[in-house]
Write an enzyme that holds these catalytic residues in place. Structure first.
Site, PDB file in Angstrom:
ATOM      1  N   ASN A   8      31.532  -1.272  54.223  1.00 19.83           N
ATOM      2  CA  ASN A   8      31.905  -1.478  55.625  1.00 19.83           C
ATOM      3  C   ASN A   8      31.010  -0.563  56.456  1.00 19.83           C
ATOM      4  O   ASN A   8      31.225   0.652  56.487  1.00 19.83           O
ATOM      5  CB  ASN A   8      33.391  -1.122  55.796  1.00 19.83           C
ATOM      6  N   LYS A  10      30.649  -0.358  59.605  1.00 23.19           N
ATOM      7  CA  LYS A  10      31.258   0.046  60.895  1.00 23.19           C
ATOM      8  C   LYS A  10      30.240  -0.069  62.030  1.00 23.19           C
ATOM      9  O   LYS A  10      29.345  -0.905  61.959  1.00 23.19           O
ATOM     10  CB  LYS A  10      31.847   1.446  60.773  1.00 23.19           C
ATOM     11  N   HIS A  97      41.889  -3.586  59.403  1.00 27.15           N
ATOM     12  CA  HIS A  97      41.398  -2.233  59.092  1.00 27.15           C
ATOM     13  C   HIS A  97      42.171  -1.225  59.947  1.00 27.15           C
ATOM     14  O   HIS A  97      42.494  -1.495  61.104  1.00 27.15           O
ATOM     15  CB  HIS A  97      39.895  -2.144  59.381  1.00 27.15           C
ATOM     16  N   GLU A 169      44.115   1.218  51.715  1.00 23.02           N
ATOM     17  CA  GLU A 169      43.362   2.286  52.373  1.00 23.02           C
ATOM     18  C   GLU A 169      44.332   3.233  53.077  1.00 23.02           C
ATOM     19  O   GLU A 169      44.721   2.973  54.226  1.00 23.02           O
ATOM     20  CB  GLU A 169      42.418   1.698  53.421  1.00 23.02           C
ATOM     21  N   GLY A 175      37.718   8.268  56.224  1.00 25.21           N
ATOM     22  CA  GLY A 175      36.842   9.134  57.021  1.00 25.21           C
ATOM     23  C   GLY A 175      37.146  10.618  56.930  1.00 25.21           C
ATOM     24  O   GLY A 175      36.590  11.413  57.676  1.00 25.21           O
ATOM     25  N   SER A 215      37.262   7.411  51.764  1.00 25.15           N
ATOM     26  CA  SER A 215      36.466   8.539  51.247  1.00 25.15           C
ATOM     27  C   SER A 215      35.943   8.331  49.825  1.00 25.15           C
ATOM     28  O   SER A 215      35.864   9.285  49.053  1.00 25.15           O
ATOM     29  CB  SER A 215      37.271   9.841  51.331  1.00 25.15           C
TER      30      SER A 215
HETATM   31  P1  PGA Z   1      35.240   5.927  54.441  1.00 22.93           P
HETATM   32  O1  PGA Z   1      35.769   4.595  55.155  1.00 22.93           O
HETATM   33  O2  PGA Z   1      34.709   5.526  53.094  1.00 22.93           O
HETATM   34  O3  PGA Z   1      34.165   6.438  55.345  1.00 22.93           O
HETATM   35  O4  PGA Z   1      36.404   6.861  54.343  1.00 22.93           O
HETATM   36  C1  PGA Z   1      36.458   3.626  54.422  1.00 22.93           C
HETATM   37  C2  PGA Z   1      36.806   2.457  55.302  1.00 22.93           C
HETATM   38  O5  PGA Z   1      36.982   2.640  56.501  1.00 22.93           O
HETATM   39  O6  PGA Z   1      36.913   1.325  54.832  1.00 22.93           O
END
Ligand code: PGA
Length: 255
Positions: A8, A10, A97, A169, A175, A215
């Site tokens: 993802n 983003k 999400h 998640e 994050g 993460s």
């Molecule tokens: P991250 O994000 O791996 O940066 O924690 C995961 C996500 O938002 O799907």
């Protein structure tokens, strides 16, 4: 069941140069490493969808959108629809999400409408569910995840259920570099299977890949995916660096 590694991206790759550099590194890192067993899906910002779809055609990487609106067309300024991404060749879309739920006010009802809009156009939804820190502290994880699944799947018929991926998640992990134990992840996976089994059937429940996201890094993928018995991972930050993304794919492939 096949394992999935989903990136993802983003709201990143802000310039043409950044985007082109990403695609070139992807080829350099991921393809030069040889064949991979996992199924790869990359979800770029919608602005880059067409370019990514053209780029990855025939290269065994599917492309998905990060979001859609639930209406098909019309006066919805700023939105894109399932029909639109479908006609350009996208196969997947992320629905629900936590950043969309938290920052853009997406309710369970809206997630349900988006999920159904995707399925109607034969776009496969990647449904994200998970609890926030308060809910976790109050032991509400199972209740929250169960409610999110039940609402998201309202009026989804059993013939559509094997088109779906569910990503667990935990919001506090996205994050943040905080991660749950493999046991905690596995418990939620069991709950999700049980919920789908109740709503549909045990046979259908076995057909839905259940992923972990939050993460994920090369150094913790064993704990979060393999030891937890997950069917893959949804990767945010680390998917922006093809070399790191590749390490995640390789460690899943090895097992
Ligand atoms: P991250 O994000 O791996 O940066 O924690 C995961 C996500 O938002 O799907």
């Amino acid at each position: 069941m096949d394992k999935y590694v989903i990136g993802n991206l983003k709201m990143n790759l802000l310039t043409q140069a950044e985007r082109d550099h990403y695609l070139k590194s992807f080829i350099d890192e991921v393809y030069k490493a040889g064949k991979f067993k996992s199924r790869l899906i990359i979800c770029p910002p919608s602005f880059h969808l067409e370019k990514f779809i053209d780029f990855f055609r025939g290269k065994k990487v599917s492309v998905g959108a990060q979001n859609i609106y639930f209406e098909q067309r019309g006066s919805f300024t700023g939105e894109i629809s399932a029909l639109m991404i479908k006609s350009f060749g996208a196969e997947w879309v992320i629905v629900g999400h936590s950043e969309r739920r938290r920052l853009f006010g997406e309710t369970d009802e809206v997630c349900n409408l988006k999920l159904r809009a995707a399925l109607e156009e034969k776009i496969k939804p990647i449904l994200c569910v998970g609890e926030n820190l308060d809910q976790r502290k109050n032991d509400l994880t199972f209740e929250v995840v169960s409610r999110q699944i039940e609402s998201a799947l309202k009026e989804v018929v059993s013939t559509q259920i094997d088109k779906l991926i569910i990503a667990y998640e935990p919001i506090w992990s996205v994050g943040s570099d905080e991660i749950p134990s493999s046991d905690e992840v596995m418990q939620v996976k069991i709950l999700i299977r049980k919920k789908i089994s109740e709503l549909y059937s045990p046979v259908l429940a076995e057909k839905v890949p259940i992923l972990y996201g939050g993460s994920v890094k090369p150094k913790n993928v064993k704990q979060l995916c393999l030891e937890a018995g997950m069917d893959g991972v949804l990767v945010g930050r680390e998917s922006l660096v093809p070399g790191e993304f590749l390490k995640i794919v390789q460690s899943i492939d090895k097992n």
